[in-house]
Each structure stands twice: as structure tokens, then as C-alpha cells.
Design an enzyme around this catalytic site. Structure first.
Site, PDB file in Angstrom:
ATOM      1  N   TYR A  48       0.783  -1.186   0.104  1.00  9.10           N
ATOM      2  CA  TYR A  48       0.026  -0.039  -0.052  1.00  9.10           C
ATOM      3  C   TYR A  48       1.104   1.286  -0.006  1.00  9.10           C
ATOM      4  CZ  TYR A  48      -3.381   3.274   1.446  1.00  9.10           C
ATOM      5  OH  TYR A  48      -4.369   4.317   1.499  1.00  9.10           O
ATOM      6  N   ASP A  62      -1.063  15.470   6.513  1.00  8.55           N
ATOM      7  CA  ASP A  62      -2.044  14.827   5.581  1.00  8.55           C
ATOM      8  C   ASP A  62      -3.401  15.756   5.197  1.00  8.55           C
ATOM      9  OD1 ASP A  62      -3.153  13.079   3.627  1.00  8.55           O
ATOM     10  OD2 ASP A  62      -3.620  11.764   5.319  1.00  8.55           O
ATOM     11  N   ASP A  89      -2.962   5.511  -2.650  1.00 12.41           N
ATOM     12  CA  ASP A  89      -4.051   6.551  -2.141  1.00 12.41           C
ATOM     13  C   ASP A  89      -3.862   7.675  -3.021  1.00 12.41           C
ATOM     14  OD1 ASP A  89      -5.496   8.411  -0.762  1.00 12.41           O
ATOM     15  OD2 ASP A  89      -4.112   8.248   1.223  1.00 12.41           O
ATOM     16  N   ASP A  91      -6.075  10.222  -2.917  1.00 18.76           N
ATOM     17  CA  ASP A  91      -6.981  11.380  -2.257  1.00 18.76           C
ATOM     18  C   ASP A  91      -8.180  11.462  -2.837  1.00 18.76           C
ATOM     19  OD1 ASP A  91      -4.903  11.779  -0.164  1.00 18.76           O
ATOM     20  OD2 ASP A  91      -3.925  13.621  -1.044  1.00 18.76           O
ATOM     21  N   HIS A 116      -7.466   4.452  -4.874  1.00 21.16           N
ATOM     22  CA  HIS A 116      -8.635   4.768  -4.359  1.00 21.16           C
ATOM     23  C   HIS A 116      -8.762   6.069  -4.333  1.00 21.16           C
ATOM     24  CE1 HIS A 116      -7.237   5.629  -0.341  1.00 21.16           C
ATOM     25  NE2 HIS A 116      -6.371   4.653  -0.295  1.00 21.16           N
ATOM     26  N   GLU A 118     -11.447   9.248  -2.662  1.00 25.14           N
ATOM     27  CA  GLU A 118     -12.433   9.512  -1.497  1.00 25.14           C
ATOM     28  C   GLU A 118     -13.526  10.338  -1.921  1.00 25.14           C
ATOM     29  OE1 GLU A 118      -9.616  11.951   1.488  1.00 25.14           O
ATOM     30  OE2 GLU A 118      -8.992   9.991   0.670  1.00 25.14           O
ATOM     31  N   CYS A 126      -6.919  13.828   7.068  1.00 25.65           N
ATOM     32  CA  CYS A 126      -6.733  12.324   7.334  1.00 25.65           C
ATOM     33  C   CYS A 126      -8.122  11.961   7.897  1.00 25.65           C
ATOM     34  CB  CYS A 126      -5.688  12.299   8.645  1.00 25.65           C
ATOM     35  SG  CYS A 126      -5.751  10.598   9.452  1.00 25.65           S
ATOM     36  N   ARG A 161     -13.274   5.195  -1.627  1.00 22.12           N
ATOM     37  CA  ARG A 161     -13.339   5.314  -0.284  1.00 22.12           C
ATOM     38  C   ARG A 161     -14.449   6.334   0.029  1.00 22.12           C
ATOM     39  NH1 ARG A 161      -8.308   8.011   3.174  1.00 22.12           N
ATOM     40  NH2 ARG A 161      -9.646   9.454   4.346  1.00 22.12           N
ATOM     41  N   GLU A 191     -14.112   4.099   5.227  1.00 17.76           N
ATOM     42  CA  GLU A 191     -12.989   4.742   6.167  1.00 17.76           C
ATOM     43  C   GLU A 191     -13.702   4.676   7.751  1.00 17.76           C
ATOM     44  OE1 GLU A 191     -10.426   4.789   7.402  1.00 17.76           O
ATOM     45  OE2 GLU A 191      -9.168   6.409   6.639  1.00 17.76           O
ATOM     46  N   ASN A 213      -9.197  -0.519   6.833  1.00 23.36           N
ATOM     47  CA  ASN A 213      -8.182   0.261   7.166  1.00 23.36           C
ATOM     48  C   ASN A 213      -7.600  -0.086   8.812  1.00 23.36           C
ATOM     49  OD1 ASN A 213      -5.933   2.159   7.264  1.00 23.36           O
ATOM     50  ND2 ASN A 213      -7.286   3.775   7.286  1.00 23.36           N
TER      51      ASN A 213
END
Length: 297
Positions: A48, A62, A89, A91, A116, A118, A126, A161, A191, A213
Site C-alpha cells: 500500500y 495529511d 491512495d 486522495d 482509491h 475518496e 486524514c 473510499r 473509512e 483500514n
């Protein structure tokens, strides 16, 4: 040597096969190409690439400050050194739906197996911090549709996500997950699940694979692999675990050196030079160099 010889298409096919296998795929987070090689050595199913880790490594929080080029560059460096599939990731897709489309293509070019995207507002934060917010469902669906439409390799995995559970409740998160699956998402990432009951509800509500996660010090109970498998989870990520371990060890070691003036007492905590050389496969480089350059006219 230099990079792993496994084609990106084969890594994506392996990821797809793993998702369809009904077994749990374990993807620890790599903070560097070398750490990805260590993950492979320990027999995990994938790697990952965490946005939080990339941000932290750049000395940034983040909160959406990293750029697509920075993420794609690090993802390519990590993907090239291992035969394992890499999940990245991405974002919020780095902008509007058209940006999400370009993100999918650049990460596909980087050789990773999937990404992914989101449904947070842009800039994001985060997923285990309070105060985050999600965009409207229609906008989030457009991001997923754009990424799906833009990919050229049909085996490239597009994961969606949703951060809605912590904002509007789990019912809204499930409704969004269904919409994202209908939009073409191959994998759903709910998430900030709090425990087994949340995953049970997601598993009962959607037919596509789901991701858990297991990040430390967040909102989620840390469930072991056997429990996650029994819950019907298909992928588990440990996004920041290796970075936390490495930084804690480095912090402790620096304190010892500052106090004692030497690292002599830390040698038993270090990876030995021979083990590093073995991980890097120095011998193959020596053989290659000897076979190519060491010759007589």
C-alpha cells in the site's frame, strides 16, 4: 536486479484474482522502495502507498498538500521494485472529475495495480481526524466514473473510499458505497469503521469487495487478520505501521547517540550491513557488472 521484471499487467491480474479469491489480502504500507522489498520478503500479498505517509515523509500534514506528480513519482519508485501489486491512495483525485481521470492514467502509467479515490471535500484531511467533511454524492460518483472511464487497462482496480460514516452516519456511508459500486468501483473502502459491527453491515449491504483500514491510534478497533477474513473483508491495509516503527526506532537511537556520544550500544537494534546487502541483492549487481564490463580485448 535494478527493478522487478514482473509486468504491471501481471501485477494487476494478480490483484484482481486475489479480490475474487475470497481470501484476505494484506497490504502493509511502504514508506520507500526498500521497505516495499521488505514487505515482499515477508510474504504479504500487496503493498500500500499511503498519502499520509508520503505527506509525512515530505514534512507535511495529511491535509491535501501533496501533488499528483509527487504521489505518482513515489508510487512508481515503489511499484518498480516488487512483483507484488501496489494500491495507491489518490486522495480526492486531485481536483475535479477530469483531474480524477488524469490521476487514474498517470498512476496506471506508474505501474501500480490500483488506486482509491475518496468522497471528502477538497482539500481533504486524514480520515481519522475530526472536522472532516464529504462532498455531495453526485460529485463523488462523478469522480469514480471519470477514473473508471479513463483507465486503459481494464484490470486496473478503481477503489472508492467513503468517509461519510464519521460525518453523516453509517447508513449514508452504505448508500454512497452502493452508488460508487454502481458507478464502476471495483473495491469499496469504508473509512473509520469502529469495529466488527460496522464491517458486518457493509458486507451485508454490498456485493463488491471491501477494504479495511487498520491504522493505529485512530477511530478503528485494530482487528486481526483472522477476524477480518471471517467478516468477509477482502483487503486490509496497514498504512502507517512501518513508518511509525521506523521513526520510533530512529528517535530512540538518536536520543542514545546524543546522550552517549556513540552508537555502540545500538548495534543489536540495527539491520546488519550483510542483511541490507542481501535485501538489495548486491550479488546480482556484482555478477552483472563482471559479465558486462570486465573483459579483455
Amino acid at each position: 536486479m535494478l527493478h522487478d521484471a514482473t509486468p504491471a499487467a501481471a501485477k494487476r491480474a494478480a490483484f484482481r484474482a486475489g479480490l475474487a479469491s475470497g481470501t484476505l489480502l494484506r497490504f502493509p504500507g511502504a514508506f520507500s522502495p526498500l521497505s516495499a522489498m521488505l514487505i515482499a520478503r515477508h510474504g504479504f500479498e500487496g503493498v500500500y502507498v499511503s498519502g499520509a505517509v508520503i505527506s509525512a515523509d515530505l514534512g507535511l500534514p495529511d491535509i491535501g498538500l501533496t501533488t499528483l506528480s509527487e504521489v505518482a513519482g513515489r508510487a512508481q519508485q515503489i511499484a518498480r521494485v516488487t512483483a507484488l501489486p501496489s494500491l495507491v491512495d489518490a486522495d480526492t483525485g486531485f481536483g475535479e472529475p477530469m483531474n480524477a481521470a488524469r490521476t487514474a492514467q498517470l498512476l496506471e502509467d506508474a505501474g501500480v495495480a490500483g488506486l482509491h479515490i475518496e468522497d471528502q471535500i477538497n482539500p481533504k484531511r486524514c480520515g481519522h481526524l475530526d472536522g472532516k467533511d464529504v462532498t455531495d454524492q453526485e460529485t463523488a460518483v462523478k469522480r469514480i466514473k471519470a477514473a473508471v472511464a479513463a483507465r486503459r487497462d481494464p484490470s486496473f482496480v478503481i477503489a472508492a473510499r467513503t468517509d461519510a460514516a464519521a460525518v453523516h452516519g453509517i447508513d449514508d456511508a452504505i448508500e454512497r458505497a452502493k452508488a460508487y459500486a454502481d458507478a464502476g468501483a471495483d473495491l469499496i473502502f469504508p473509512e473509520a469503521m469502529t469495529g466488527e459491527a460496522d464491517f458486518e453491515r457493509f458486507r451485508a449491504a454490498i456485493d463488491v469487495p471491501i477494504l479495511a483500514n487498520m491504522t493505529e491510534f485512530g477511530k478503528s478497533k485494530l482487528l486481526d487478520a483472522a477476524t477480518l477474513a471471517n467478516l468477509g473483508v477482502n483487503v486490509v491495509i496497514y498504512p502507517v505501521t512501518l513508518l511509525r516503527l521506523a521513526l520510533h526506532a530512529a528517535d530512540t537511537g538518536l536520543a542514545v547517540i546524543a546522550e552517549n556520544g556513540t552508537q555502540e550500544g545500538l548495534l543489536d537494534r540495527m539491520q546488519h550491513r550483510r542483511d541490507l546487502y542481501d535485501l538489495l541483492d548486491y550479488e546480482s549487481y556484482n555478477s552483472f557488472d563482471a559479465g558486462i564490463y570486465n573483459f579483455r580485448v
